[in-house]
Design a protein around this motif. Structure first.
Motif, PDB file in Angstrom:
ATOM      1  N   SER A  43      34.997  36.593  50.167  1.00  0.00           N
ATOM      2  CA  SER A  43      36.168  36.893  49.337  1.00  0.00           C
ATOM      3  C   SER A  43      37.443  36.375  49.981  1.00  0.00           C
ATOM      4  O   SER A  43      38.334  35.855  49.297  1.00  0.00           O
ATOM      5  CB  SER A  43      36.280  38.400  49.104  1.00  0.00           C
TER       6      SER A  43
ATOM      7  N   GLN B 128      37.570  32.675  49.420  1.00  0.00           N
ATOM      8  CA  GLN B 128      37.901  32.393  48.021  1.00  0.00           C
ATOM      9  C   GLN B 128      39.396  32.581  47.773  1.00  0.00           C
ATOM     10  O   GLN B 128      40.033  31.758  47.105  1.00  0.00           O
ATOM     11  CB  GLN B 128      37.089  33.297  47.084  1.00  0.00           C
TER      12      GLN B 128
ATOM     13  N   LYS C 179      40.965  30.690  44.703  1.00  0.00           N
ATOM     14  CA  LYS C 179      39.980  31.038  43.670  1.00  0.00           C
ATOM     15  C   LYS C 179      40.105  32.524  43.332  1.00  0.00           C
ATOM     16  O   LYS C 179      39.234  33.334  43.638  1.00  0.00           O
ATOM     17  CB  LYS C 179      38.570  30.721  44.156  1.00  0.00           C
ATOM     18  N   THR C 180      41.216  32.874  42.711  1.00  0.00           N
ATOM     19  CA  THR C 180      41.485  34.261  42.347  1.00  0.00           C
ATOM     20  C   THR C 180      41.805  34.357  40.864  1.00  0.00           C
ATOM     21  O   THR C 180      42.069  33.349  40.211  1.00  0.00           O
ATOM     22  CB  THR C 180      42.682  34.815  43.148  1.00  0.00           C
ATOM     23  N   THR C 181      41.775  35.555  40.347  1.00  0.00           N
ATOM     24  CA  THR C 181      42.121  35.805  38.954  1.00  0.00           C
ATOM     25  C   THR C 181      43.297  36.763  38.924  1.00  0.00           C
ATOM     26  O   THR C 181      43.241  37.833  39.533  1.00  0.00           O
ATOM     27  CB  THR C 181      40.937  36.441  38.200  1.00  0.00           C
ATOM     28  N   LYS C 182      44.366  36.361  38.247  1.00  0.00           N
ATOM     29  CA  LYS C 182      45.524  37.231  38.109  1.00  0.00           C
ATOM     30  C   LYS C 182      45.440  37.922  36.760  1.00  0.00           C
ATOM     31  O   LYS C 182      45.154  37.306  35.744  1.00  0.00           O
ATOM     32  CB  LYS C 182      46.813  36.434  38.221  1.00  0.00           C
ATOM     33  N   VAL C 183      45.691  39.224  36.777  1.00  0.00           N
ATOM     34  CA  VAL C 183      45.628  40.019  35.563  1.00  0.00           C
ATOM     35  C   VAL C 183      46.951  40.748  35.405  1.00  0.00           C
ATOM     36  O   VAL C 183      47.413  41.425  36.332  1.00  0.00           O
ATOM     37  CB  VAL C 183      44.465  41.043  35.635  1.00  0.00           C
TER      38      VAL C 183
ATOM     39  N   PHE D  83      40.500  44.096  31.169  1.00  0.00           N
ATOM     40  CA  PHE D  83      39.840  43.322  32.210  1.00  0.00           C
ATOM     41  C   PHE D  83      38.739  44.140  32.887  1.00  0.00           C
ATOM     42  O   PHE D  83      37.667  43.642  33.202  1.00  0.00           O
ATOM     43  CB  PHE D  83      40.873  42.834  33.235  1.00  0.00           C
TER      44      PHE D  83
END
Length: 73
Positions: free
Chosen positions: A50, A53, A58-62, A70
């Motif tokens: 992690s 990543q 390689k992350t996801t922003k919410v 989500f």
């Protein structure tokens, strides 16, 4: 003056462990010892993966407004 720092030391021998204990007691410092509480190697590998990543982006922003959707709540 109080400090917020925490130092984690991993002695490799019983002699080093005893020397550290004596040194810390001589300085009248607060300390605690965690005896043999090592993390599971699979868990450590997942954390390291992690970290890599995240470092590679390689992350996801919410958005806060989309958080429940989500998470599937």
């Amino acid at each position: 003056m109080k400090t917020e720092n925490t130092f984690i030391i991993h002695p490799e021998t019983k002699e080093q462990e005893n020397a550290l204990k004596a040194f810390i007691k001589a300085l009248k410092m607060k300390f605690e010892i965690s005896e043999g509480k090592n993390y599971d190697s699979e868990f450590v590998a997942k954390v390291e993966e992690s970290r890599h990543q995240a470092y590679d982006g390689k992350t996801t922003k919410v958005d806060k407004d989309d958080l429940k959707e989500f998470l599937g709540l």
